[in-house]
Write a protein that holds these residues in place. Structure first.
Motif, PDB file in Angstrom:
ATOM      1  N   HIS A  26     -16.865  34.282  54.940  1.00 60.85           N
ATOM      2  CA  HIS A  26     -17.708  35.208  55.970  1.00 60.85           C
ATOM      3  C   HIS A  26     -18.933  35.592  55.499  1.00 60.85           C
ATOM      4  O   HIS A  26     -19.115  36.137  54.262  1.00 60.85           O
ATOM      5  N   ASP A  28     -21.052  37.834  56.743  1.00 60.73           N
ATOM      6  CA  ASP A  28     -21.354  39.284  56.522  1.00 60.73           C
ATOM      7  C   ASP A  28     -20.230  39.804  55.697  1.00 60.73           C
ATOM      8  O   ASP A  28     -19.960  40.978  55.448  1.00 60.73           O
ATOM      9  N   LEU A  69      -5.319  45.076  58.100  1.00 58.80           N
ATOM     10  CA  LEU A  69      -6.212  44.173  58.644  1.00 58.80           C
ATOM     11  C   LEU A  69      -7.547  45.154  59.394  1.00 58.80           C
ATOM     12  O   LEU A  69      -8.610  44.727  59.233  1.00 58.80           O
ATOM     13  N   LEU A  73     -11.259  45.468  58.210  1.00 59.73           N
ATOM     14  CA  LEU A  73     -12.390  45.009  59.118  1.00 59.73           C
ATOM     15  C   LEU A  73     -13.407  46.223  59.522  1.00 59.73           C
ATOM     16  O   LEU A  73     -14.592  46.010  59.750  1.00 59.73           O
ATOM     17  N   PHE A  76     -16.710  46.132  57.567  1.00 61.25           N
ATOM     18  CA  PHE A  76     -18.041  45.237  58.016  1.00 61.25           C
ATOM     19  C   PHE A  76     -18.951  45.972  58.856  1.00 61.25           C
ATOM     20  O   PHE A  76     -20.238  45.393  59.018  1.00 61.25           O
ATOM     21  N   PHE A 112     -20.167  33.304  60.655  1.00 57.88           N
ATOM     22  CA  PHE A 112     -20.424  34.651  60.970  1.00 57.88           C
ATOM     23  C   PHE A 112     -20.322  34.866  62.523  1.00 57.88           C
ATOM     24  O   PHE A 112     -20.404  33.682  63.239  1.00 57.88           O
ATOM     25  N   GLN A 116     -22.687  39.682  66.943  1.00 64.13           N
ATOM     26  CA  GLN A 116     -22.814  41.009  66.231  1.00 64.13           C
ATOM     27  C   GLN A 116     -24.184  41.525  65.708  1.00 64.13           C
ATOM     28  O   GLN A 116     -24.176  42.332  64.927  1.00 64.13           O
ATOM     29  N   MET A 158     -15.883  37.001  68.302  1.00 60.75           N
ATOM     30  CA  MET A 158     -14.925  38.065  68.090  1.00 60.75           C
ATOM     31  C   MET A 158     -13.656  38.109  69.056  1.00 60.75           C
ATOM     32  O   MET A 158     -14.094  37.830  70.296  1.00 60.75           O
ATOM     33  N   ALA A 185     -12.141  35.443  65.163  1.00 57.61           N
ATOM     34  CA  ALA A 185     -11.971  36.295  64.116  1.00 57.61           C
ATOM     35  C   ALA A 185     -11.800  37.810  64.724  1.00 57.61           C
ATOM     36  O   ALA A 185     -12.137  37.925  66.038  1.00 57.61           O
ATOM     37  N   GLY A 186     -11.352  38.517  63.676  1.00 50.89           N
ATOM     38  CA  GLY A 186     -11.199  39.989  64.079  1.00 50.89           C
ATOM     39  C   GLY A 186      -9.677  40.448  64.365  1.00 50.89           C
ATOM     40  O   GLY A 186      -9.014  39.433  63.875  1.00 50.89           O
ATOM     41  N   HIS A 213      -8.640  32.109  63.149  1.00 48.31           N
ATOM     42  CA  HIS A 213      -8.100  32.999  62.372  1.00 48.31           C
ATOM     43  C   HIS A 213      -6.558  33.311  63.272  1.00 48.31           C
ATOM     44  O   HIS A 213      -6.565  33.764  64.206  1.00 48.31           O
ATOM     45  N   GLU A 216      -2.343  35.768  60.245  1.00 48.49           N
ATOM     46  CA  GLU A 216      -2.589  36.697  59.231  1.00 48.49           C
ATOM     47  C   GLU A 216      -1.914  37.828  59.097  1.00 48.49           C
ATOM     48  O   GLU A 216      -1.030  38.203  58.461  1.00 48.49           O
ATOM     49  N   HIS A 237      -6.317  31.138  57.475  1.00 47.09           N
ATOM     50  CA  HIS A 237      -5.191  31.800  56.983  1.00 47.09           C
ATOM     51  C   HIS A 237      -3.980  31.171  57.359  1.00 47.09           C
ATOM     52  O   HIS A 237      -3.494  30.239  56.254  1.00 47.09           O
ATOM     53  N   ASP A 310     -12.462  34.128  51.796  1.00 45.03           N
ATOM     54  CA  ASP A 310     -12.756  34.766  52.703  1.00 45.03           C
ATOM     55  C   ASP A 310     -13.785  35.907  52.770  1.00 45.03           C
ATOM     56  O   ASP A 310     -15.094  35.537  53.244  1.00 45.03           O
ATOM     57  N   ASN A 311     -13.641  36.937  52.183  1.00 46.29           N
ATOM     58  CA  ASN A 311     -14.759  38.036  51.855  1.00 46.29           C
ATOM     59  C   ASN A 311     -15.217  38.415  50.204  1.00 46.29           C
ATOM     60  O   ASN A 311     -14.444  39.189  49.887  1.00 46.29           O
TER      61      ASN A 311
HETATM   62  O1  LIG Z   1      -9.718  37.920  57.275  1.00 47.13           O
HETATM   63  C1  LIG Z   1     -10.364  38.117  58.380  1.00 47.13           C
HETATM   64  N1  LIG Z   1      -9.309  38.143  59.587  1.00 47.13           N
HETATM   65  C2  LIG Z   1      -9.989  38.433  60.884  1.00 47.13           C
HETATM   66  N2  LIG Z   1     -11.306  38.662  61.072  1.00 47.13           N
HETATM   67  C3  LIG Z   1     -12.112  38.695  59.803  1.00 47.13           C
HETATM   68  C4  LIG Z   1     -11.799  38.611  58.385  1.00 47.13           C
HETATM   69  N3  LIG Z   1     -12.713  38.617  57.648  1.00 47.13           N
HETATM   70  C5  LIG Z   1     -13.610  38.969  58.713  1.00 47.13           C
HETATM   71  N4  LIG Z   1     -13.479  39.008  59.661  1.00 47.13           N
HETATM   72  C6  LIG Z   1     -14.101  39.460  60.831  1.00 47.13           C
HETATM   73  O2  LIG Z   1     -15.126  38.293  61.135  1.00 47.13           O
HETATM   74  C7  LIG Z   1     -16.404  38.693  61.507  1.00 47.13           C
HETATM   75  C8  LIG Z   1     -17.405  37.708  61.435  1.00 47.13           C
HETATM   76  O3  LIG Z   1     -17.664  37.044  60.119  1.00 47.13           O
HETATM   77  C9  LIG Z   1     -16.652  39.709  60.714  1.00 47.13           C
HETATM   78  O4  LIG Z   1     -17.435  40.729  60.934  1.00 47.13           O
HETATM   79  C10 LIG Z   1     -15.191  40.422  60.592  1.00 47.13           C
HETATM   80  O5  LIG Z   1     -15.103  41.353  61.626  1.00 47.13           O
END
Ligand SMILES: O=c1[nH]cnc2c1ncn2[C@@H]1O[C@H](CO)[C@@H](O)[C@H]1O
Ligand SMILES: [Zn+2]
Length: 372
Positions: A26, A28, A69, A73, A76, A112, A116, A158, A185-186, A213, A216, A237, A310-311
């Motif tokens: 990601h 961000d 989770l 989140l 972020f 990303f 957002q 999202m 995601a989210g 996603h 997870e 995931h 991931d991050n």
């Molecule tokens: O592992 C994850 N699972 C679900 N959502 C995620 C994960 N990592 C990040 N984000 C979400 O994806 C958005 C865009 O990049 C992030 O702002 C975060 O809210």
């Protein structure tokens, strides 16, 4: 190009030299702590939870280490908070490409959620322009440093919001300019993938690929929906697919008694790539510990497993560090790591001929030197 002295010992410096492929990262979630501080100063963002680089780095790691989770989140808020201007977005994207290249990543798909980044008055297209411009600058800088990397973008919607169709359209609008796929995601619980069917239908209608996603924080039903109702090309995931495998315990060494349920069999038979993110999975509580991570179970059963970060900020990690954790936990050698890397390259949303060229011209020769 055989190594006359045999295989190179696997440690962090050697792993950094290995040509790596990253499908799940990601934008961000990968800022440099120093950049978060500088951008907060420049853009007047006043809510940062710490004021120095080491404190801020530790805060992100510890806050993300929550076992949930949803709590993970929440961190972020602060990265997204400082990414609201074209200059900030471009800088974060450029540094992302440079950092990945410095770690030896040769191909990356970085995702990303443009929706957002509209607080400063940008349009979705302006956000895309800034980020893709930043990636291109980072690629050029890395090439000049002798560490070439190809960076492409996945556009995320999202899952709690209602803009996924619009984001799918944005993805297709930018597909010849660096956006290679779509994602949602989210928070997963309460927001099943089937809420976004019209977005996935739009992608399929335009012959454009997407990942979801799924599996997870939430279990098998989410994976089943992502595959059966939405038709995703990859699983973000997907680690809970183990819930559909019986007769084995993750962390054991003999998986010969494994029995696959229908969903797990479908994932394996159709070679659906799993974008596994070991450190992140432990932080969010998807998996209890590295030793109990089903990565090795899934690898030994020959699912199409891939290694991902991931991050990087929240997990304080890199691709090389994720690989080292797997090596330390499961005893993998270079040929295993090469297999996971080729799995990832085969699964990339890049045209087939470009994937093949990276496998033949970059990945195999790079690993050959290390394998010896
Ligand atoms: O592992 C994850 N699972 C679900 N959502 C995620 C994960 N990592 C990040 N984000 C979400 O994806 C958005 C865009 O990049 C992030 O702002 C975060 O809210
Ligand atoms: Zn993710």
């Amino acid at each position: 190009m055989a190594n006359p002295t045999g295989p190179t010992p696997i440690d962090l410096p050697a792993l950094r030299r290995a040509p790596k492929v990253l499908l799940h990262d990601h934008l961000d979630g990968g800022l440099r702590p120093a950049t978060v501080l500088e951008l907060a100063e420049e853009t007047g963002y006043a809510n940062l939870p710490a004021g120095t680089e080491p404190e801020l780095a530790a805060w992100f790691r510890d806050a993300a280490d929550s076992g949930s989770l949803v709590k993970y989140l929440e961190t972020f808020e602060h990265t997204v908070g400082v990414m609201q201007t074209p200059a900030a977005l471009a800088r974060v994207a450029r540094e992302c490409a440079e950092d990945l290249a410095a770690d030896g990543v040769v191909y990356a798909e970085v995702r990303f959620a443009p929706e957002q980044h509209l607080e400063g008055g940008l349009s979705l297209d302006e956000v895309m322009e800034a980020v893709l411009g930043g990636f291109a600058e980072g690629e050029a800088a890395a090439r000049a440093e002798g560490r070439p990397i190809v960076v492409r973008c996945l556009v995320t919607a999202m899952r709690h919001a209602a803009r996924s169709r619009e984001i799918a359209e944005l993805t297709v609008r930018w597909r010849d300019r660096g956006a290679v796929g779509f994602d949602i995601a989210g928070a997963e619980a309460g927001f099943p993938p089937s809420r976004h069917l019209d977005a996935f239908e739009y992608m399929r209608d335009h012959s454009a690929p997407f990942t979801i996603h799924a599996g997870e924080a939430f279990g098998l039903p989410s994976i089943h929906e992502a595959l059966a109702f939405c038709g995703c090309d990859r699983l973000g995931h997907g680690v809970r697919i183990v819930d559909d495998i019986t007769g084995v315990t993750p962390g054991a060494s003999d998986f010969s008694g494994a029995q696959l349920g229908r969903v797990a069999a479908r994932v394996r038979d159709a070679r659906i790539p799993l974008e596994l993110c070991p450190s992140s999975n432990v932080q969010t509580g998807a998996v209890a510990s590295m030793a109990e991570h089903p990565f090795d179970l899934l690898a030994q059963l020959r699912f199409r497993v891939t290694v991902n970060t991931d991050n990087r900020l929240m997990s304080d990690t890199t691709m090389s560090a994720e690989m080292l954790k797997l090596v330390d936990t499961f005893g993998y050698g270079w040929s295993d790591l090469q297999r996971f890397t080729i799995n990832a390259m085969k699964s990339a949303f890049l045209p087939f001929d470009e994937r093949l060229a990276l496998i033949d011209d970059v990945i195999k020769p790079g690993f050959a030197v290390l394998i010896g």
